[in-house]
Write an enzyme that holds these catalytic residues in place. Structure first.
Site, PDB file in Angstrom:
ATOM      1  N   TYR A 174      -0.748   8.261  -2.521  1.00 35.58           N
ATOM      2  CA  TYR A 174      -0.823   7.926  -3.948  1.00 35.58           C
ATOM      3  C   TYR A 174      -1.990   8.667  -4.620  1.00 35.58           C
ATOM      4  CZ  TYR A 174       2.251   3.676  -3.929  1.00 35.58           C
ATOM      5  OH  TYR A 174       3.300   2.798  -3.872  1.00 35.58           O
ATOM      6  N   GLY A 175      -2.947   9.083  -3.788  1.00 36.71           N
ATOM      7  CA  GLY A 175      -4.233   9.595  -4.282  1.00 36.71           C
ATOM      8  C   GLY A 175      -4.164  10.624  -5.396  1.00 36.71           C
ATOM      9  N   GLU A 184      -1.893   7.931   8.886  1.00 38.30           N
ATOM     10  CA  GLU A 184      -0.427   7.837   8.908  1.00 38.30           C
ATOM     11  C   GLU A 184       0.148   8.500  10.168  1.00 38.30           C
ATOM     12  OE1 GLU A 184       1.661   6.088   6.848  1.00 38.30           O
ATOM     13  OE2 GLU A 184      -0.204   5.304   6.017  1.00 38.30           O
ATOM     14  N   CYS A 228     -10.977   3.152   0.170  1.00 39.97           N
ATOM     15  CA  CYS A 228      -9.532   3.344   0.378  1.00 39.97           C
ATOM     16  C   CYS A 228      -9.187   2.542   1.616  1.00 39.97           C
ATOM     17  CB  CYS A 228      -9.221   4.825   0.586  1.00 39.97           C
ATOM     18  SG  CYS A 228      -7.549   5.135   1.213  1.00 39.97           S
ATOM     19  N   THR A 229      -8.072   1.809   1.547  1.00 35.58           N
ATOM     20  CA  THR A 229      -7.763   0.881   2.637  1.00 35.58           C
ATOM     21  C   THR A 229      -7.336   1.576   3.931  1.00 35.58           C
ATOM     22  OG1 THR A 229      -5.542   0.609   1.723  1.00 35.58           O
ATOM     23  CG2 THR A 229      -7.197  -1.034   1.105  1.00 35.58           C
ATOM     24  N   HIS A 230      -7.038   2.857   3.853  1.00 36.90           N
ATOM     25  CA  HIS A 230      -6.753   3.585   5.098  1.00 36.90           C
ATOM     26  C   HIS A 230      -8.031   3.839   5.907  1.00 36.90           C
ATOM     27  CE1 HIS A 230      -2.814   4.567   3.334  1.00 36.90           C
ATOM     28  NE2 HIS A 230      -2.450   5.023   4.526  1.00 36.90           N
ATOM     29  N   ASP A 254       0.877  -1.172   0.000  1.00 37.84           N
ATOM     30  CA  ASP A 254       0.000   0.000   0.000  1.00 37.84           C
ATOM     31  C   ASP A 254       0.915   1.224   0.000  1.00 37.84           C
ATOM     32  OD1 ASP A 254      -2.358   1.605   0.333  1.00 37.84           O
ATOM     33  OD2 ASP A 254      -1.940   1.761   2.476  1.00 37.84           O
ATOM     34  N   SER A 255       0.319   2.393  -0.169  1.00 35.35           N
ATOM     35  CA  SER A 255       1.117   3.620  -0.082  1.00 35.35           C
ATOM     36  C   SER A 255       1.567   3.873   1.357  1.00 35.35           C
ATOM     37  CB  SER A 255       0.283   4.811  -0.556  1.00 35.35           C
ATOM     38  OG  SER A 255      -0.829   4.975   0.310  1.00 35.35           O
ATOM     39  N   CYS A 302      -4.439  -1.547  -1.855  1.00 35.91           N
ATOM     40  CA  CYS A 302      -4.569  -0.113  -2.062  1.00 35.91           C
ATOM     41  C   CYS A 302      -5.504   0.086  -3.243  1.00 35.91           C
ATOM     42  CB  CYS A 302      -3.187   0.459  -2.360  1.00 35.91           C
ATOM     43  SG  CYS A 302      -3.208   2.198  -2.815  1.00 35.91           S
ATOM     44  N   ASN A 303      -6.607   0.763  -3.027  1.00 39.24           N
ATOM     45  CA  ASN A 303      -7.555   0.976  -4.132  1.00 39.24           C
ATOM     46  C   ASN A 303      -6.931   1.823  -5.237  1.00 39.24           C
ATOM     47  OD1 ASN A 303      -9.244   0.631  -1.524  1.00 39.24           O
ATOM     48  ND2 ASN A 303     -10.711   0.282  -3.164  1.00 39.24           N
ATOM     49  N   THR A 304      -6.153   2.821  -4.822  1.00 39.67           N
ATOM     50  CA  THR A 304      -5.579   3.740  -5.805  1.00 39.67           C
ATOM     51  C   THR A 304      -4.556   3.016  -6.681  1.00 39.67           C
ATOM     52  OG1 THR A 304      -5.781   5.403  -4.063  1.00 39.67           O
ATOM     53  CG2 THR A 304      -4.554   6.035  -6.027  1.00 39.67           C
TER      54      THR A 304
END
Ligand code: DGL
Length: 249
Positions: free
Chosen positions: A40-41, A150, A182-184, A8-9, A71-73
């Site tokens: 990454y968005g 983050e 979004c995985t966050h 993921d980012s 990560c969806n992005t």
């Protein structure tokens, strides 16, 4: 024992790892947080493809059996390219859970929270196209959500204020299903649920992605469930945010 690479980012993909390890507790995991390139968005697909290729090579050196693009992005920007360039490697990607939301809504309105990159991606636009004649789909970028996670701020006044700014327009439009694209964002689910109230269901696609990973490993004939469990956590920047979320889960 399967070797499962996840990236993921940043720390968001740990929301997918959390579900994977429930289904597949005795595997070897390697998690890469590309946090020196996060978020990454707003990055271009080409930029994300370069990063995804770099991380894939790392996982293949480690002899990964499967790579989960948590990560969806990155899924939107790079998974098609990865599949073309590494045809022998099974990749699992993320997709906003529009289908269960569209099937379950009672108000006829569903809300999608995701990054700008995911909302612009052809994968999402195709899925959206399948359902938008039946239900109203409203979208919003989760502005500042990735940065909150983050920094390890998952609740409290700052998290509430940031979440409310992006969530309220969806609630005002009448959405009774909120898709976390979004995985966050699942790490902010308690706040999202509290602000949404009891009539609204918040949907995280991670359990479905974990089931899909298990199915693909079985289809590929990779033995699972033998153990021992292990995990390597690594990051392109500081590992501190990653360790913080890992401790939590
Ligand atoms: N976790 C991410 C996703 O699922 C990345 C968010 C970002 O880096 O902007 O889209």
């Amino acid at each position: 024992m399967a070797r499962i690479g996840i990236f993921d980012s940043g720390s968001g993909g740990l929301s997918v790892y959390r579900e994977l390890v429930k289904l597949l507790p005795l595997e070897q995991y390697r998690y890469y947080a590309d946090n020196s390139h996060c978020p990454y968005g707003e990055k271009s697909p080409l930029y994300i493809q370069r990063r995804a290729r770099f991380i894939t090579e790392r996982f293949l050196d480690w002899k990964a059996d499967i790579i989960v693009v948590a990560c969806n992005t990155a899924t939107a920007a790079a998974i098609a390219t990865l599949r073309k360039e590494y045809p022998d490697v099974p990749f699992v990607g993320m997709e906003p859970a529009v289908k269960p939301a569209a099937l379950g809504t009672e108000t006829g309105v569903i809300g999608v929270l995701a990054t700008a990159g995911t909302l612009k991606g052809s994968k999402y636009l195709n899925t959206r196209g399948l359902y938008e004649s039946d239900v109203k789909i409203v979208e919003h970028v989760g502005q500042g959500f990735v940065e909150l996670v983050e920094r390890g701020i998952l609740d409290g006044p700052e998290a509430e204020k940031t979440v409310k700014a992006s969530l309220q327009p969806l609630l005002d439009a009448g959405a009774d299903r909120i898709v976390l694209g979004c995985t966050h964002y699942p790490f902010l689910k308690p706040v999202i649920e509290r602000l949404s109230g009891p009539g609204v269901q918040v949907i995280d696609p991670a359990p479905a992605v974990a089931r899909q990973t298990l199915r693909i490993l079985q289809d590929c004939g990779v033995a699972t469930g033998i153990g021992p469990f292990s995990i390597i956590l690594e990051a392109s920047g500081s590992t501190e945010p990653l360790n913080r979320i890992f401790e939590l889960i």
